[in-house]
Design an enzyme around this catalytic site. Structure first.
Site, PDB file in Angstrom:
ATOM      1  CE  LYS A 231      12.224   5.386  -3.045  1.00 34.31           C
ATOM      2  NZ  LYS A 231      13.260   5.773  -4.066  1.00 34.31           N
ATOM      3  NE  ARG A 266      15.423  -0.751  -5.690  1.00 33.18           N
ATOM      4  CZ  ARG A 266      14.707  -0.413  -4.585  1.00 33.18           C
ATOM      5  NH1 ARG A 266      13.688   0.081  -4.358  1.00 33.18           N
ATOM      6  NH2 ARG A 266      14.880  -1.384  -3.517  1.00 33.18           N
TER       7      ARG A 266
HETATM    8  N1  HH2 Z   1      14.923   3.425  -3.568  1.00 32.87           N
HETATM    9  C1  HH2 Z   1      15.150   2.372  -2.456  1.00 32.87           C
HETATM   10  C2  HH2 Z   1      16.148   1.643  -2.536  1.00 32.87           C
HETATM   11  N2  HH2 Z   1      16.983   1.498  -3.392  1.00 32.87           N
HETATM   12  N3  HH2 Z   1      17.932   2.230  -5.389  1.00 32.87           N
HETATM   13  C3  HH2 Z   1      17.683   3.001  -6.444  1.00 32.87           C
HETATM   14  N4  HH2 Z   1      18.518   2.856  -7.468  1.00 32.87           N
HETATM   15  N5  HH2 Z   1      16.886   4.165  -6.838  1.00 32.87           N
HETATM   16  C4  HH2 Z   1      15.810   4.005  -5.714  1.00 32.87           C
HETATM   17  O1  HH2 Z   1      14.814   5.048  -5.657  1.00 32.87           O
HETATM   18  C5  HH2 Z   1      15.908   3.358  -4.508  1.00 32.87           C
HETATM   19  C6  HH2 Z   1      16.636   2.248  -4.479  1.00 32.87           C
HETATM   20  C7  HH2 Z   1      14.141   2.575  -1.184  1.00 32.87           C
HETATM   21  O2  HH2 Z   1      12.993   1.800  -1.503  1.00 32.87           O
HETATM   22  P1  HH2 Z   1      13.047   0.140  -0.829  1.00 32.87           P
HETATM   23  O3  HH2 Z   1      14.135  -0.658  -1.156  1.00 32.87           O
HETATM   24  O4  HH2 Z   1      11.437  -0.292  -1.092  1.00 32.87           O
HETATM   25  O5  HH2 Z   1      12.983   0.491   0.717  1.00 32.87           O
HETATM   26  P2  HH2 Z   1      14.057   0.343   1.966  1.00 32.87           P
HETATM   27  O6  HH2 Z   1      15.104   1.258   1.596  1.00 32.87           O
HETATM   28  O7  HH2 Z   1      13.376   0.602   3.050  1.00 32.87           O
HETATM   29  O8  HH2 Z   1      14.209  -1.291   1.915  1.00 32.87           O
END
Ligand code: HH2
Length: 292
Positions: A231, A266
């Site tokens: 992040k 995660r």
């Molecule tokens: N962060 C993201 C998505 N889902 N779920 C939980 N429980 N906690 C988190 O910190 C979290 C999450 C964002 O990351 P990512 O899936 O890599 O990105 P994107 O939302 O662009 O798909």
């Protein structure tokens, strides 16, 4: 180390007696660090299997990005077309893996649970779809309630990042509210994991503050998950601009979170986290009886 309560899933209880690692499987064209890399079902299934091979305890499968300026809202049928084949294939080939579906839509959650998912990971903490609690309760699903504010399109921005003097207290109060709502909707308390949502409606200093303040969130009585992987705030703190290159920076955040009480993580880069968290855990939990 303080004992974490177990996490009840539909067919088993997860003891959380060592760090639990979820590998991220984004079946999306537009996620912030890996958008488009695993956009076909075949690529996503291969990726999920690789992450399990690297030591992930489970995979978190998502079909909608929360990235600001993403490709726009995803309709439920499109999201289902992205995630269901992955859930089905992983369930068939890895019966022991925990499968989580990352969605804010009850219809997607229901179909994924029917297809073999164990957990619903809702980045809105059940704020955006009033049917979510009922769906999770009926399936006795494990639930991850993440703190955020706003809608999918702006929850990963600073649009709602206004806090008074004590951001941790506000996050704790909002998570306590989400937990109470989920329980009122029929979800068992022991099915719930809480997540402070670093990077969601939080500036970097606020993300750092909630990680430093994890012991105060533990007082809510449920295990804590942290998703700092790649992040922006770890990029800012480490000076690493390219999200995919933020592996060490992410590991640093997660090891610190482990020391402050988080038990679930995660992550995109499973091998590095598995190794680092297992070693950190052995040290933090006292090294058994080995003495000097
Ligand atoms: N962060 C993201 C998505 N889902 N779920 C939980 N429980 N906690 C988190 O910190 C979290 C999450 C964002 O990351 P990512 O899936 O890599 O990105 P994107 O939302 O662009 O798909």
């Amino acid at each position: 180390m303080r004992e974490s309560p177990a996490w009840q899933l539909p067919t088993r209880a997860v003891r959380l007696d060592r760090p639990f690692v979820f590998g991220v499987v984004n079946v999306t064209p537009d996620s912030f660090s890996d958008g488009g890399r695993f956009a076909s079902s075949e690529e996503a299934v291969r990726h999920a299997e690789a992450l399990l091979g690297e030591g992930a305890d489970g995979v978190d499968v998502g079909g909608e990005s929360t990235r600001p300026h993403n490709a726009g809202p995803v309709a439920a049928d499109e999201e289902l077309a992205r995630v269901l084949p992955v859930v089905r294939a992983v369930r068939a080939r890895h019966p022991g893996a925990v499968i989580s579906v990352d969605t804010v839509k009850a219809a997607v959650a229901r179909a994924a649970l029917d297809a073999g998912a164990d957990v619903v990971n809702d980045v809105s903490g059940f704020r955006l779809d009033p049917a979510m609690a009922g769906v999770c309760a009926a399936a006795r699903a494990g639930v991850i309630l993440m703190h955020s504010r706003g809608a999918v399109a702006d929850m990963a921005t600073y649009a709602h990042a206004d806090y008074g003097e004590d951001a941790v207290a506000e996050v704790a109060a909002e998570l306590a509210g989400a937990l109470a709502e989920a329980e009122a909707g029929g979800v068992a308390r022991d099915a719930v994991v809480l997540d402070p949502g670093v990077g969601f409606a939080k500036r970097s200093a606020q993300s750092v503050a909630v990680l430093a303040g994890l012991p105060r969130l533990l007082a809510l009585g449920r295990p804590l998950l942290v998703g700092a992987s790649r992040k922006r705030f770890v990029g800012e703190l480490s000076g690493v601009a390219e999200p995919a290159a933020r592996v060490s920076a992410s590991v640093g955040a997660h090891v610190a979170a482990l020391a402050r009480g988080a038990r679930l993580f995660r992550v995109h880069d499973v091998r590095a986290h598995r190794e680092a968290l297992d070693v950190a855990w052995a040290v933090l939990s006292g090294g058994g009886d080995a003495g000097t």
